[in-house]
Design a protein around this motif. Structure first.
Motif, PDB file in Angstrom:
ATOM      1  N   ARG A 131       4.801  17.440  -2.859  1.00  0.00           N
ATOM      2  CA  ARG A 131       3.777  17.184  -2.617  1.00  0.00           C
ATOM      3  C   ARG A 131       2.744  16.205  -3.026  1.00  0.00           C
ATOM      4  O   ARG A 131       1.829  15.464  -2.700  1.00  0.00           O
ATOM      5  N   GLN A 132       3.104  15.597  -4.335  1.00  0.00           N
ATOM      6  CA  GLN A 132       2.620  14.432  -4.795  1.00  0.00           C
ATOM      7  C   GLN A 132       2.781  13.224  -3.909  1.00  0.00           C
ATOM      8  O   GLN A 132       1.915  12.259  -3.614  1.00  0.00           O
ATOM      9  N   GLN A 133       4.154  13.123  -3.373  1.00  0.00           N
ATOM     10  CA  GLN A 133       4.357  11.988  -2.795  1.00  0.00           C
ATOM     11  C   GLN A 133       3.353  12.096  -1.291  1.00  0.00           C
ATOM     12  O   GLN A 133       2.900  11.057  -0.824  1.00  0.00           O
ATOM     13  N   GLU A 134       3.176  13.391  -0.807  1.00  0.00           N
ATOM     14  CA  GLU A 134       2.432  13.477   0.339  1.00  0.00           C
ATOM     15  C   GLU A 134       0.913  12.889  -0.093  1.00  0.00           C
ATOM     16  O   GLU A 134       0.276  12.245   0.932  1.00  0.00           O
ATOM     17  N   PHE A 135       0.497  13.377  -1.045  1.00  0.00           N
ATOM     18  CA  PHE A 135      -0.881  12.676  -1.444  1.00  0.00           C
ATOM     19  C   PHE A 135      -0.968  11.331  -1.567  1.00  0.00           C
ATOM     20  O   PHE A 135      -1.876  10.622  -1.130  1.00  0.00           O
ATOM     21  N   GLY A 136       0.207  10.701  -2.235  1.00  0.00           N
ATOM     22  CA  GLY A 136       0.120   9.361  -2.654  1.00  0.00           C
ATOM     23  C   GLY A 136       0.711   8.533  -1.599  1.00  0.00           C
ATOM     24  O   GLY A 136       0.429   7.124  -1.599  1.00  0.00           O
ATOM     25  N   ARG A 137       1.428   8.648  -0.551  1.00  0.00           N
ATOM     26  CA  ARG A 137       2.109   7.771   0.174  1.00  0.00           C
ATOM     27  C   ARG A 137       1.221   6.978   1.030  1.00  0.00           C
ATOM     28  O   ARG A 137       1.439   5.796   1.508  1.00  0.00           O
ATOM     29  N   ARG A 138      -0.028   7.421   1.341  1.00  0.00           N
ATOM     30  CA  ARG A 138      -1.115   6.772   2.035  1.00  0.00           C
ATOM     31  C   ARG A 138      -1.481   5.664   1.309  1.00  0.00           C
ATOM     32  O   ARG A 138      -2.199   4.857   1.864  1.00  0.00           O
ATOM     33  N   GLY A 139      -1.234   5.772  -0.009  1.00  0.00           N
ATOM     34  CA  GLY A 139      -1.808   4.723  -1.041  1.00  0.00           C
ATOM     35  C   GLY A 139      -3.316   4.866  -1.485  1.00  0.00           C
ATOM     36  O   GLY A 139      -3.994   5.607  -1.125  1.00  0.00           O
ATOM     37  N   GLY A 140      -3.562   3.643  -2.196  1.00  0.00           N
ATOM     38  CA  GLY A 140      -4.999   3.770  -2.963  1.00  0.00           C
ATOM     39  C   GLY A 140      -5.143   4.880  -3.701  1.00  0.00           C
ATOM     40  O   GLY A 140      -6.406   5.302  -3.649  1.00  0.00           O
ATOM     41  N   VAL A 141      -4.262   5.052  -4.485  1.00  0.00           N
ATOM     42  CA  VAL A 141      -4.477   6.197  -5.556  1.00  0.00           C
ATOM     43  C   VAL A 141      -4.129   5.857  -7.065  1.00  0.00           C
ATOM     44  O   VAL A 141      -3.289   4.741  -7.268  1.00  0.00           O
ATOM     45  N   VAL A 142      -4.624   6.388  -7.831  1.00  0.00           N
ATOM     46  CA  VAL A 142      -4.413   6.452  -9.235  1.00  0.00           C
ATOM     47  C   VAL A 142      -3.724   7.828  -9.619  1.00  0.00           C
ATOM     48  O   VAL A 142      -4.637   8.834  -9.415  1.00  0.00           O
ATOM     49  N   MET A 143      -2.191   7.929  -9.991  1.00  0.00           N
ATOM     50  CA  MET A 143      -1.843   9.211 -10.319  1.00  0.00           C
ATOM     51  C   MET A 143      -1.272   9.092 -11.841  1.00  0.00           C
ATOM     52  O   MET A 143      -0.516   8.276 -12.052  1.00  0.00           O
ATOM     53  N   GLU A 144      -1.619  10.275 -12.253  1.00  0.00           N
ATOM     54  CA  GLU A 144      -0.824  10.416 -13.704  1.00  0.00           C
ATOM     55  C   GLU A 144      -0.232  11.752 -14.002  1.00  0.00           C
ATOM     56  O   GLU A 144      -0.427  12.500 -13.336  1.00  0.00           O
ATOM     57  N   GLY A 145       0.793  11.577 -14.851  1.00  0.00           N
ATOM     58  CA  GLY A 145       1.682  12.732 -15.102  1.00  0.00           C
ATOM     59  C   GLY A 145       2.693  12.325 -16.204  1.00  0.00           C
ATOM     60  O   GLY A 145       2.519  11.374 -17.153  1.00  0.00           O
ATOM     61  N   ARG A 146       3.877  12.728 -15.909  1.00  0.00           N
ATOM     62  CA  ARG A 146       5.100  12.595 -16.953  1.00  0.00           C
ATOM     63  C   ARG A 146       6.162  11.852 -16.182  1.00  0.00           C
ATOM     64  O   ARG A 146       6.878  10.943 -16.945  1.00  0.00           O
ATOM     65  N   LEU A 456      13.043   3.766  -0.501  1.00  0.00           N
ATOM     66  CA  LEU A 456      12.993   2.702   0.682  1.00  0.00           C
ATOM     67  C   LEU A 456      13.598   3.488   1.782  1.00  0.00           C
ATOM     68  O   LEU A 456      13.031   3.133   3.172  1.00  0.00           O
ATOM     69  N   GLN A 457      14.832   4.249   1.653  1.00  0.00           N
ATOM     70  CA  GLN A 457      15.217   4.985   2.823  1.00  0.00           C
ATOM     71  C   GLN A 457      14.353   6.022   3.255  1.00  0.00           C
ATOM     72  O   GLN A 457      14.168   6.081   4.564  1.00  0.00           O
ATOM     73  N   ALA A 458      13.420   6.687   2.590  1.00  0.00           N
ATOM     74  CA  ALA A 458      12.398   7.642   3.165  1.00  0.00           C
ATOM     75  C   ALA A 458      11.524   6.956   3.805  1.00  0.00           C
ATOM     76  O   ALA A 458      11.101   7.552   4.765  1.00  0.00           O
ATOM     77  N   GLN A 459      10.941   5.780   3.221  1.00  0.00           N
ATOM     78  CA  GLN A 459      10.131   4.930   3.973  1.00  0.00           C
ATOM     79  C   GLN A 459      10.641   4.537   5.356  1.00  0.00           C
ATOM     80  O   GLN A 459       9.834   4.404   6.534  1.00  0.00           O
ATOM     81  N   SER A 460      11.680   4.288   5.621  1.00  0.00           N
ATOM     82  CA  SER A 460      12.708   3.760   6.650  1.00  0.00           C
ATOM     83  C   SER A 460      12.499   4.868   7.761  1.00  0.00           C
ATOM     84  O   SER A 460      12.257   4.718   9.011  1.00  0.00           O
ATOM     85  N   PHE A 461      13.132   6.129   7.174  1.00  0.00           N
ATOM     86  CA  PHE A 461      12.995   7.256   7.945  1.00  0.00           C
ATOM     87  C   PHE A 461      11.552   7.770   8.517  1.00  0.00           C
ATOM     88  O   PHE A 461      11.540   8.507   9.639  1.00  0.00           O
ATOM     89  N   ALA A 462      10.620   7.421   7.785  1.00  0.00           N
ATOM     90  CA  ALA A 462       9.281   7.445   8.218  1.00  0.00           C
ATOM     91  C   ALA A 462       8.815   6.654   9.291  1.00  0.00           C
ATOM     92  O   ALA A 462       8.140   7.253  10.271  1.00  0.00           O
ATOM     93  N   ARG A 463       9.270   5.589   9.486  1.00  0.00           N
ATOM     94  CA  ARG A 463       9.034   4.734  10.500  1.00  0.00           C
ATOM     95  C   ARG A 463       9.961   4.915  11.723  1.00  0.00           C
ATOM     96  O   ARG A 463       9.339   5.011  12.898  1.00  0.00           O
ATOM     97  N   ILE A 464      11.208   5.383  11.429  1.00  0.00           N
ATOM     98  CA  ILE A 464      12.116   5.637  12.791  1.00  0.00           C
ATOM     99  C   ILE A 464      12.851   6.883  12.092  1.00  0.00           C
ATOM    100  O   ILE A 464      14.022   6.652  11.432  1.00  0.00           O
ATOM    101  N   PRO A 465      12.738   8.070  12.540  1.00  0.00           N
ATOM    102  CA  PRO A 465      13.444   9.103  12.033  1.00  0.00           C
ATOM    103  C   PRO A 465      14.883   9.019  12.159  1.00  0.00           C
ATOM    104  O   PRO A 465      15.440   8.279  12.932  1.00  0.00           O
ATOM    105  N   GLN A 466      15.551   9.678  11.221  1.00  0.00           N
ATOM    106  CA  GLN A 466      17.198   9.341  11.097  1.00  0.00           C
ATOM    107  C   GLN A 466      17.508  10.079  12.455  1.00  0.00           C
ATOM    108  O   GLN A 466      17.297  11.318  12.970  1.00  0.00           O
ATOM    109  N   THR A 467      18.676   9.254  13.028  1.00  0.00           N
ATOM    110  CA  THR A 467      19.095   9.821  14.157  1.00  0.00           C
ATOM    111  C   THR A 467      20.315  10.636  14.076  1.00  0.00           C
ATOM    112  O   THR A 467      20.932  10.666  12.864  1.00  0.00           O
ATOM    113  N   GLU A 468      20.606  11.334  14.978  1.00  0.00           N
ATOM    114  CA  GLU A 468      21.852  12.403  14.714  1.00  0.00           C
ATOM    115  C   GLU A 468      22.950  11.720  14.710  1.00  0.00           C
ATOM    116  O   GLU A 468      23.844  12.208  13.962  1.00  0.00           O
TER     117      GLU A 468
END
Length: 492
Positions: A131-146, A456-468
């Protein structure tokens, strides 16, 4: 980083941060992360996301429902069934659980005492990170935690580890409770903070730790304004944001040996033929004296990366077997390769590689040590950590997709892509070396590199989904790769 060291940091307002910047702030409870994160969000015009509030909201819901706080499956199910929202306001971020505003209710001492236990469960953290990655992947965020810089956003634009002494944190908690009109004994706060420190640092999943590339700031002797200013300046403590790069590639290549220029021409031609996509380098050279860390899936990987590296020249570490017989050894040395034994520790090879880095040469390595199944990066071997500790050379992560055989590279079954991530600067390594054994520092460097490859792999799969085709090929390769890994490195 103490106040006397702050002159090392650049002036924060020299230039704005990129619009898609992600600022990650980690640190123990009571270190002032939330206050400073809100300040930085306002200062740089970014969105503030309080990840700690997300865990607190789940903890509050579990306490109200009488849920067993020791049960990971029950807590994870409770979280997955809930609608958890963070709604930015003018000064605060409102927290809503299933439509109900719980912003004040999550700040009680009961929630404070239980949140570390709830957040220690693997299932809970996996769902929260998603969920945190969904919030932040669009960028433009300050995120704090552990674990924001080490797990949630390993490619954050800026990483800060904000620490303070226990007594300084006790004093800050006391002031917070007084501002809310509540009384709390200092001894009780001290015990709670010590307990949280032990839980946060000792848990198996995503423990509180200094990311090797984080700027560490000890704010024990700082007031709030000094702390905010230091962190704002640390957000600019990234040479990649300030460096001036040579973009005249043709002029740069004139200085290359003829075989480099020939290799660039050949690989560019092949890249166009196979539909090679280059992401993240935009024609820019990586910093000089840099470790180019690449995931490994095919024998095509070295020339593919070499063809996209707009550099004067690059050395590489290659397995010693490639240098036998002698004519092959001469050929690979002509290509600036350095032989390395993969079993044990090849001290001579690492010393040669370190000297190359200190001389300003770039070094291409495959930190996984051998080819991996398609879609399954890691684990990273200790050699990367040894190189980093010896040289403190920055790391340029590169992720390759689609270079494997069986089908033409760049086909619809397997898109061909070389992705460059942000350069990693090892600001936190010196701090880690003061308190940890070299082996543990190497492990943390390796863990960060693994997280970078996964992202980096997740970002690549977001651009072009992993094929069968990629999924099935990866599944078929797992047993073969595991057998080869045991043969090369042993069972350890």
């Amino acid at each position: 980083m103490h106040p006397r060291d702050l002159q090392r940091l650049p002036t924060a307002d020299l230039a704005p941060l990129p619009a898609a910047a992600v600022i990650a702030i980690d640190g123990p409870a009571g270190s002032g992360k939330s206050t400073t994160a809100r300040h930085l969000a306002h200062r740089f015009g970014l969105l503030y996301i309080d990840t700690g509030a997300m865990y607190r909201a789940l903890t509050l819901a579990a306490l109200r429902a009488g849920t067993d706080l020791q049960s990971d499956p029950i807590l994870t199910a409770l979280l997955k069934d809930a609608r958890l929202e963070l709604v930015p306001g003018k000064t605060e971020t409102a927290v809503r659980w299933n439509g109900q505003d719980v912003s004040d209710a999550i700040r009680t001492s009961e929630v404070e005492a239980a949140v570390s236990l709830v957040s220690s469960h693997a299932g809970v953290r996996t769902e929260m990170v998603r969920r945190q990655q969904e919030f932040g992947r669009r960028g433009g965020v300050v995120m704090e935690g552990r674990d924001i810089g080490s797990v949630v956003f390993p490619l954050a634009t800026a990483k800060i580890f904000l620490s303070a002494s226990l007594e300084a944190r006790v004093g800050r908690r006391l002031r917070q409770f007084k501002q809310r009109g509540k009384e709390m004994a200092a001894d009780r706060i001290r015990e709670d903070l010590q307990a949280r420190d032990e839980l946060d640092s000792g848990r198996e999943v995503s423990p509180l730790t200094v990311s090797p590339d984080a700027v560490v700031i000890d704010s024990s002797d700082m007031n709030l304004q000094e702390q905010n200013d230091a962190c704002a300046r640390a957000c600019r403590f990234n040479p990649t944001l300030n460096r001036s790069l040579d973009r005249d590639l043709e002029r740069a290549r004139v200085r290359l040996p003829w075989h480099y220029r020939l290799a660039f021409t050949v690989m560019e031609t092949l890249g166009r033929f196979y539909g090679l996509r280059q992401v993240g380098n935009e024609g820019c050279a990586v910093p000089r004296g840099c470790i180019v860390a690449v995931n490994h899936i095919s024998l095509w990987d070295p020339p593919l990366v070499g063809g996209t590296l707009h550099q004067y020249r690059v050395n590489s570490l290659a397995k010693a077997e490639l240098f036998r017989p002698a004519p092959m050894g001469s050929f690979f040395r002509w290509l600036d390769a350095i032989p390395i034994r993969r079993r044990g520790f090849d001290q001579e090879a690492f010393q040669v590689a370190t000297n190359f880095l200190h001389a300003g040469n770039n070094l291409l390595i495959f930190p996984e040590g051998t080819r991996r199944p398609v879609g399954t990066p890691g684990p990273v071997r200790s050699g990367l950590g040894i190189l980093v500790q010896n040289s403190l050379a920055p790391m340029q992560p590169v992720f390759i997709r689609g270079s494997h055989g069986r089908q033409p590279m760049g086909s619809t079954l397997s898109p061909l892509e070389v992705s460059y991530g942000p350069v990693v600067w090892w600001h936190g390594v010196a701090e880690l070396q003061r308190s940890l054994e070299p082996r543990e520092v190497s492990r943390r460097i390796a863990t960060l590199c693994e997280a970078v490859f996964v992202e980096l792999q997740a970002q690549s799969f977001a651009r072009i989904p992993q094929t069968e085709f990629e999924k099935k090929l990866g599944e078929n390769q797992i047993e073969q790769v595991e057998r080869r890994t045991r043969e090369v490195f042993g069972r350890s």
